[in-house]
Each structure stands twice: as C-alpha cells, then as structure tokens.
Design a protein around this motif. Structure first.
Motif, mmCIF file in Angstrom:
data_model
loop_
_atom_site.group_PDB
_atom_site.id
_atom_site.type_symbol
_atom_site.label_atom_id
_atom_site.label_comp_id
_atom_site.label_asym_id
_atom_site.label_seq_id
_atom_site.Cartn_x
_atom_site.Cartn_y
_atom_site.Cartn_z
ATOM 1 N N CYS A 1 45.419 32.092 -19.107
ATOM 2 C CA CYS A 1 43.856 32.216 -18.649
ATOM 3 C C CYS A 1 43.452 31.561 -20.129
ATOM 4 C CB CYS A 1 42.907 33.257 -18.698
ATOM 5 S SG CYS A 1 43.302 33.616 -16.998
ATOM 6 N N GLY B 1 48.404 36.345 -17.659
ATOM 7 C CA GLY B 1 49.052 37.928 -16.106
ATOM 8 C C GLY B 1 50.244 37.690 -15.406
ATOM 9 N N GLY B 2 50.408 38.139 -14.022
ATOM 10 C CA GLY B 2 51.814 37.891 -13.089
ATOM 11 C C GLY B 2 51.701 36.583 -13.342
ATOM 12 N N PHE B 3 51.621 35.923 -13.107
ATOM 13 C CA PHE B 3 51.713 34.324 -12.742
ATOM 14 C C PHE B 3 50.809 33.431 -13.071
ATOM 15 C CE2 PHE B 3 49.567 35.688 -8.895
ATOM 16 C CZ PHE B 3 48.771 35.596 -9.268
ATOM 17 N N ALA B 4 49.484 34.085 -13.830
ATOM 18 C CA ALA B 4 47.984 33.342 -14.627
ATOM 19 C C ALA B 4 48.080 33.725 -15.596
ATOM 20 C CB ALA B 4 47.040 33.440 -13.852
ATOM 21 N N ASP C 1 33.574 33.332 -14.473
ATOM 22 C CA ASP C 1 33.113 34.598 -14.962
ATOM 23 C C ASP C 1 33.706 34.569 -16.544
ATOM 24 O OD1 ASP C 1 30.329 34.861 -13.768
ATOM 25 O OD2 ASP C 1 30.509 36.479 -13.595
ATOM 26 N N LEU D 1 43.224 33.174 -23.410
ATOM 27 C CA LEU D 1 42.550 34.248 -23.302
ATOM 28 C C LEU D 1 43.464 35.801 -22.742
ATOM 29 C CD1 LEU D 1 39.667 33.010 -21.045
ATOM 30 C CD2 LEU D 1 39.648 34.004 -23.174
ATOM 31 N N GLY D 2 44.667 34.988 -22.194
ATOM 32 C CA GLY D 2 45.147 35.558 -22.077
ATOM 33 C C GLY D 2 46.870 35.967 -20.662
ATOM 34 N N LYS E 1 41.209 30.454 -14.675
ATOM 35 C CA LYS E 1 42.613 30.672 -14.521
ATOM 36 C C LYS E 1 43.989 29.114 -14.487
ATOM 37 C CE LYS E 1 44.493 34.345 -12.145
ATOM 38 N NZ LYS E 1 43.945 36.756 -11.995
ATOM 39 N N CYS F 1 34.863 36.909 -19.919
ATOM 40 C CA CYS F 1 34.567 38.197 -20.220
ATOM 41 C C CYS F 1 35.403 38.161 -21.223
ATOM 42 C CB CYS F 1 35.288 38.372 -19.132
ATOM 43 S SG CYS F 1 34.836 39.164 -17.605
HETATM 44 P P1 ADP Z 1 47.088 38.100 -13.416
HETATM 45 O O1 ADP Z 1 46.709 38.045 -11.547
HETATM 46 O O2 ADP Z 1 48.040 36.572 -13.022
HETATM 47 O O3 ADP Z 1 48.155 39.122 -12.940
HETATM 48 P P2 ADP Z 1 45.265 38.401 -14.300
HETATM 49 O O4 ADP Z 1 44.005 37.989 -13.378
HETATM 50 O O5 ADP Z 1 44.826 39.711 -14.991
HETATM 51 O O6 ADP Z 1 46.316 37.703 -14.304
HETATM 52 O O7 ADP Z 1 44.937 37.383 -16.196
HETATM 53 C C1 ADP Z 1 45.477 37.265 -17.381
HETATM 54 C C2 ADP Z 1 44.920 37.263 -18.330
HETATM 55 O O8 ADP Z 1 43.507 36.641 -18.094
HETATM 56 C C3 ADP Z 1 44.533 39.426 -18.049
HETATM 57 O O9 ADP Z 1 44.854 39.730 -18.681
HETATM 58 C C4 ADP Z 1 43.352 38.627 -19.304
HETATM 59 O O10 ADP Z 1 43.930 39.181 -20.576
HETATM 60 C C5 ADP Z 1 42.760 37.962 -19.413
HETATM 61 N N1 ADP Z 1 41.210 37.150 -18.761
HETATM 62 C C6 ADP Z 1 41.100 37.338 -17.085
HETATM 63 N N2 ADP Z 1 40.306 37.190 -16.105
HETATM 64 C C7 ADP Z 1 39.568 36.671 -17.607
HETATM 65 C C8 ADP Z 1 38.094 36.614 -17.581
HETATM 66 N N3 ADP Z 1 37.393 36.153 -16.553
HETATM 67 N N4 ADP Z 1 37.753 36.492 -18.630
HETATM 68 C C9 ADP Z 1 38.279 36.543 -20.095
HETATM 69 N N5 ADP Z 1 39.574 36.799 -19.830
HETATM 70 C C10 ADP Z 1 40.276 36.693 -19.026
#
Ligand code: ADP
Length: 328
Positions: free
Chosen positions: A58, A53-56, A121, A50-51, A73, A123
């Motif tokens: 998904c 982020g900084g350290f996670a 959830d 899904l994507g 995540k 998204c």
């Molecule tokens: P971090 O805390 O490392 O910044 P995020 O919570 O922003 O990580 O999650 C990283 C990416 O994963 C997001 O930019 C998005 O693309 C995807 N993502 C995060 N949460 C969800 C979700 N609930 N449903 C769908 N995609 C998600």
C-alpha cells in the motif's frame, strides 16, 4: 524482564510460503504517476509507503485532479498462487459493494501496466494493533468507543449476509479522526451454500482469533457468528494487551480455544482494572456454542457500555496512539 517485554505477543506464526518467497509475491514500487485507463480515467501521484500484507503493498496516492489523498493497494495482476488470486477476487467482489462509516471505503479498482490498483479511504493513523503494541493496553473509554464502532460495522455486514471472517486488531484501521475503519475483506464471504462455505473455509485466518467451529470443520462454521467470537477476542486483547488464546504453535492455540482456556490478567499485572462487566461481555462472545453468542445489537446494549464511570468519548485525539489519554 526486558527480554520478556520484547516478545511480540500478537504476531501470528508466519506462513511458510511467505518466508520461502519474500518479494516475488509483492508488486514492485509503483511509478510516480499511475493512470486509470479510459477516457475519463483518473491520475494519481504515488507517495508514501504505507505497509504491506500477504500479497498487497500500500502507498499513498494523491488524486491529481483535486489533491485528495487515498490509499492505493497494489497487487501484481499476474498472481502466481491460485489461493491469492482467489482471495483478491472475493475481496474485490464483496468490498466494492460496501458503504459504511466504519468500513474502509472502496472507491475503485483498475489495472495499470502489470498491477491492479485498488483505491481506498486512507487510514493515516495505523491500526488498533499498532496502538495496542505501543500502549500495551487501552483505557476503558477507548475500548468502548472502538467496540461500538466495530459493532456498527459488523451489524451492517451481517444484515447484508456478509461475514468478514478475519476480524483482528491488525485489520481495524484508524482514519484521521481516529475512527475505526474495518479493512481487508480477503477472507470475507457471502453466507452461501454449505458446499461453497466449506470450500472457502479452507483459506484460514490468523489462529489467535479463530472461532472453535472454524477449527472443527465438520461443524459448519459458515455462520456469521464467527465474527462475534472475534469481537470477544479483540475486546479482551484491547483491555489486557495480549490475546486470550496464545501459544507457540497452532495446535496449542486450537486446543486452548476448544477448551475455552483463557485467563484474564490479575489487577496487579495490568494497567487496567478490568471490570466484571467487560469480562461478562467478552465471555458472552467467547461462547463455544455459536448460537448463544450475542448479535452486534445485543453487544452494544451490554451494561459494559452503560456503567459508571460510563463515558464513551465523542472523539479521540491521535496523540492517544502513543500516550494514554487523561479523561477529564
Ligand atoms: P493484504 O490483503 O495483502 O494482507 P492489507 O490490506 O492488510 O494487505 O494491507 C497491507 C498493509 O497496508 C496494512 O497492514 C497497512 O499497513 C496498509 N494499509 C492497508 N490499507 C490501508 C488503508 N486504507 N490506509 C492506510 N494503510 C493501509
């Protein structure tokens, strides 16, 4: 020009650490089945990326028992950087207690082999950031609908003494009905003692959205009103297609914020004719004096939500991620 259009006006400056160490931070792709420990632990089959982020990172995760799909995540359990471990811990602590239709629901968290999995959830419609990038700007009815939902979530948080502190379009996820779900509680804080608040402040958010009192650390800035500032920035950005305070460097952004130096696009530069009501709403949120910013309740009472043609659509079609909707 085409070159001009390619510039990504929303991208925050990349943190140096992320550039230096790209993927040691992130968890490797998960096995095809992950299992929650314990006798009645659930099993998830992992799916689409899904994507990250900084350290996670998904992925989709399907609950084997009933086929329900979630977002998983994934974070390395052994986080090398102390700051990240701390960010993740506050995220779990605060997020796990929240339940609101416009906040990403935290279902559970568990460890499996070397990773921690957080079940959220799903998204599937991306974020408001993706949508604004694709569309350039949103229509007034869409902005009204998103702002109302966002205010509902912010009211809920503030009532429980939580400040999100990192509200931005990239953290406003869209569920399958195109309803907003606020996510990423890594910088959230309980409104705590001044000392604790100061300490937490040092983990800073994206500068485009940062409120002046957060820059000026001597001024406190542990007030929930930082979120209201961010609502003003988000509302401006959805209407104009770019954030109000943007510059190449962090210092320049800070300077603009502190001088309240922002300019609305002229009517001929923007797909929207931005009404005066929208501008007064945004300027009430972008008040340098945090005490003078409205509450979430006061925002939804603003004439912007009540003006002619004053529609707030009951629902949005996922097609509006790509295409400007036609309001009948
Ligand atoms: P971090 O805390 O490392 O910044 P995020 O919570 O922003 O990580 O999650 C990283 C990416 O994963 C997001 O930019 C998005 O693309 C995807 N993502 C995060 N949460 C969800 C979700 N609930 N449903 C769908 N995609 C998600």
């Amino acid at each position: 020009s085409a070159a001009h259009r390619k510039v990504d006006r929303h991208a925050p400056p990349a943190p140096a650490a992320a550039k230096a160490a790209p993927s040691k931070i992130h968890a490797p792709p998960p096995p095809s089945i992950v299992r929650e420990p314990g006798e009645d632990g659930e099993e998830y089959s992992t799916g689409l990326f899904l994507g990250k982020g900084g350290f996670a990172v998904c992925y989709e995760g399907k609950l084997v028992r009933n086929g329900r799909v979630f977002a998983l995540k994934v974070v390395r359990s052994e986080m090398t950087q102390k700051k990240m471990a701390e960010k993740f811990r506050t995220e779990l602590e605060i997020h796990s207690k929240l339940r609101h239709p416009n906040i990403v629901r935290f279902h559970r968290a568990f460890a499996f082999f070397d990773c921690t999995y957080v079940v959220l959830d799903l998204c599937p419609n991306g974020s408001v950031m993706d949508m604004v990038r694709k569309r350039k700007s949103l229509t007034l009815p869409e902005v009204r609908r998103f702002m109302i939902q966002l205010c509902g979530a912010v009211k809920y948080l503030h009532k429980r003494n939580v400040a999100h502190r990192d509200l931005k379009m990239g953290n406003l996820f869209l569920d399958r009905n195109m309803d907003i779900k606020v996510g990423d509680f890594g910088l959230a804080a309980m409104i705590l003692s001044e000392k604790e608040a100061k300490r937490r402040q040092t983990l800073c958010g994206t500068p485009n959205y940062i409120a002046p009192e957060v820059i000026d650390k001597s001024k406190g800035g542990h007030n929930q009103k930082v979120d209201i500032w961010s609502l003003g920035v988000i509302c401006f950005a959805m209407l104009a297609g770019f954030p109000p305070f943007q510059s190449k460097t962090q210092e320049e952004i800070y300077k603009k914020v502190k001088n309240l130096n922002y300019v609305w696009p002229k009517d001929n530069e923007c797909a929207n004719d931005i009404p005066i009501e929208a501008k007064t709403l945004v300027s009430s949120c972008l008040n340098l004096d945090e005490e003078k910013r409205p509450s979430a309740d006061e925002i939804v009472d603003h004439e912007f939500f009540n003006m002619y043609p004053g529609c707030i659509p009951r629902s949005l079609d996922p097609a509006c991620k790509q295409m400007k909707p036609v309001w009948l």
